[in-house]
Design a protein around this motif. Sequence first.
Motif, PDB file in Angstrom:
ATOM      1  N   LEU A   1     -18.227 -36.791  82.881  1.00 14.23           N
ATOM      2  CA  LEU A   1     -19.727 -37.481  82.673  1.00 14.23           C
ATOM      3  C   LEU A   1     -20.636 -36.287  83.293  1.00 14.23           C
ATOM      4  O   LEU A   1     -21.673 -36.202  82.668  1.00 14.23           O
ATOM      5  CB  LEU A   1     -19.716 -38.842  83.281  1.00 14.23           C
ATOM      6  N   GLY A   2     -20.316 -35.789  84.375  1.00 15.45           N
ATOM      7  CA  GLY A   2     -21.000 -34.771  84.958  1.00 15.45           C
ATOM      8  C   GLY A   2     -21.520 -33.556  84.055  1.00 15.45           C
ATOM      9  O   GLY A   2     -22.654 -32.916  84.290  1.00 15.45           O
ATOM     10  N   HIS A   3     -20.810 -33.475  82.803  1.00 17.22           N
ATOM     11  CA  HIS A   3     -21.021 -32.204  81.993  1.00 17.22           C
ATOM     12  C   HIS A   3     -21.652 -32.541  80.544  1.00 17.22           C
ATOM     13  O   HIS A   3     -21.569 -31.979  79.673  1.00 17.22           O
ATOM     14  CB  HIS A   3     -20.062 -31.115  81.928  1.00 17.22           C
ATOM     15  N   VAL A   4     -21.844 -34.040  80.600  1.00 17.46           N
ATOM     16  CA  VAL A   4     -22.415 -34.565  79.163  1.00 17.46           C
ATOM     17  C   VAL A   4     -23.922 -33.995  79.468  1.00 17.46           C
ATOM     18  O   VAL A   4     -24.660 -34.035  80.454  1.00 17.46           O
ATOM     19  CB  VAL A   4     -22.552 -36.198  79.085  1.00 17.46           C
ATOM     20  N   PRO A   5     -24.254 -33.431  78.238  1.00 15.83           N
ATOM     21  CA  PRO A   5     -25.700 -32.884  78.137  1.00 15.83           C
ATOM     22  C   PRO A   5     -26.828 -33.939  77.986  1.00 15.83           C
ATOM     23  O   PRO A   5     -26.643 -35.007  77.223  1.00 15.83           O
ATOM     24  CB  PRO A   5     -25.816 -32.196  76.720  1.00 15.83           C
ATOM     25  N   VAL A   6     -27.748 -33.926  79.059  1.00  9.47           N
ATOM     26  CA  VAL A   6     -28.817 -34.934  79.242  1.00  9.47           C
ATOM     27  C   VAL A   6     -30.198 -34.279  78.632  1.00  9.47           C
ATOM     28  O   VAL A   6     -30.728 -35.115  77.549  1.00  9.47           O
ATOM     29  CB  VAL A   6     -29.169 -35.214  80.800  1.00  9.47           C
TER      30      VAL A   6
END
Lengths: 395, 395
Positions: free
Chosen positions: A249-254
């Motif tokens: 989840l930490g590297h899902v583009p926001v």
Amino acid sequence: MTAPLHRPRPGTPDTQQAMRRRNLSRVLHTVAAEGPLSRAAVAQHIGLTRAAVSTLVDELTRAGFLEELGPQRPGGVGRPGTALTVSGRGPAGLGAEVGVDHLAVCAVDLRGAVRARAQRRVDNRGRAPKPVLAELTLLVRQVSAEAQAMGLRPAGLAVAVPGLVGRDTRTVVRAPNLDWHDTDVATLLPSDVPLTVDNEANFGALAELWLADGAPADFLHVSAEIGIGAALVVDGQLLRGTRGFAGELGHVPVRPEGPACPCGGRGCLEQYAGEGAVLRAAGIAPGPDRVSLLAERAAAGDATTRKALRGAGTALGIALTGAVNLLDPRAVVLGGALSRLAPWLLPPLEKELNRRRAAPADGVLVSGLGPDGPLLGAAHSVVRGVLDDPVGAVG
Amino acid sequence: MTAPLHRPRPGTPDTQQAMRRRNLSRVLHTVAAEGPLSRAAVAQHIGLTRAAVSTLVDELTRAGFLEELGPQRPGGVGRPGTALTVSGRGPAGLGAEVGVDHLAVCAVDLRGAVRARAQRRVDNRGRAPKPVLAELTLLVRQVSAEAQAMGLRPAGLAVAVPGLVGRDTRTVVRAPNLDWHDTDVATLLPSDVPLTVDNEANFGALAELWLADGAPADFLHVSAEIGIGAALVVDGQLLRGTRGFAGELGHVPVRPEGPACPCGGRGCLEQYAGEGAVLRAAGIAPGPDRVSLLAERAAAGDATTRKALRGAGTALGIALTGAVNLLDPRAVVLGGALSRLAPWLLPPLEKELNRRRAAPADGVLVSGLGPDGPLLGAAHSVVRGVLDDPVGAVG
């Protein structure tokens, strides 16, 4: 001295032997979940005849998985049954955790009780695997010896690490906050019991599933220590991904053109809600146990800290909107360090989910296990393995 | 006339009867996948004795699931075995599709062959469920009659719809492009066979899993008709989500402050890569079969169309970066309308995945089934149900 369970050849097809193996597990699970129970009650629970259950119970008792407690409900009508319980002296699960700031080990018996525990605060940032795991091995030996002195037999060791673990369950492919890469940790850990290594978020999610009262069987568990990890539980099973890398989840583009991330991407969730980003926004230098400091300052009403946590919560909400749309979990559970910051993260997070119509059915929950989740999940994973297949657990 | 298989009581525990039921399925699956096979070859495949297999085969033959082809390999050594094959006259699966621009129905036999088929081009946008499903029912009756004239027995009907379907597998919760909401479609469809309704992306993904050569068992299947849907297959199983809503890739935020979406969110993938958005960017008015027009113009080198598809591919790449990070699928498969636009979508899509280090192990693949995927997946889902539990499939 216990009598080992008879083990069929591996790869045996769906025959009497395989059926017996499954039924031994069903008896053991039933007594573990519902016990103490009489033989008759077990038979009723699992829908087999009392004679069939007695044979299975005798075998499990001889092998040290079950114990007889003496007559149950002596005031009741008819001949009293002997109450059965899972053994407090039989197999035990060893769980261990390599944290960025600590090492911990515990032993859990078949009843789910923590019987021995050891931990040490230590800064593992950038430390090589060898000294870290040598130190962990000492703690494992200490806890294992304590457990054995109580009559427990360690049936396996499960180790939680803050990084991606390959599907071989022994190679740490990437643990950026330790700076470990492609490390076969199995060669550096005790080899006298079966070993499993897994991501801390996975074990945290399993702990939630197995230990939290009323935990749903479908949820997305989000946790953080330094980075942000997630684990998806579907129908009571972890979704691991093809390479074992699911839950990043930490590297899902926001914000797709946001700040560059060490992963190679841009605008990843960690750039807004990772510990480093939140500390920067709050004007706090990195160091050990910064989560406590953030919680203290936010509780004291510090505007900069609150604003930093608001930004992190908003970014979490955007990333979780994508996750909820893709996965439709029953709930999102915030665990680990996030559970301590929940009072400030939750309002902006839920605001984003709601305005984007992505709230899960049961909403966003906060784990009651806190930072102990991964360690307990690791130890319990060994215990569950024994309950799932007592025949296979006999060394 | 065939002899029905004996059906045990529901909820039967793990006993001889349950074992027999599983073993009947294993024999049937083995012959379906590997046949024609002799009894001895089946026994070897599944690891049961020849005597046990013969009993199971006799039962499946009497009930019309298997056929004997006569002696196999007559030139071989020893007494020739009788070759078994799944029946081309036994149970069949009926598949149906409600598309935005068409209706279609087909019948597939246990061998996987399409034996009858009917379809009609019709603009279903904004049409009420009743006339649409009355028209579909006529097509179902026509195909069913054709199948029965060939000696096939329809064992079930599965209907693919372009919308979210509840876990009851009969209620269309939301199909924005038809403008259907909370519609119990089961009451408007034939009731003489068991009925299942599911999202078209789910059936498309299952078709890919079951019918495509070398399809991985873990992949994210992305398809589009008007909206954008996805389906996740994990270990050969669909991940449906708690409410049956998993796979809403179209509403993953790509740019969190982007254009408002009818779903209530902002900057959702459909605002950049849905048919409406792409047509707007390409300067083409909406209407039937616009995908062909887009493909023609792009192939002819039209700069505006190519730019529109490049924007869509980039947005798909950003949303899929999140999905790959969360799910770690072995591959991403583009199906449905997207497969026809793949030559122009794929380069920008892969560029985003690569620059964000989120390429799946096997990369992005393009489905070979094209727009037929959901219809075939629906019919095959019924066939697989029969192979999985022949006892349950006997009416």
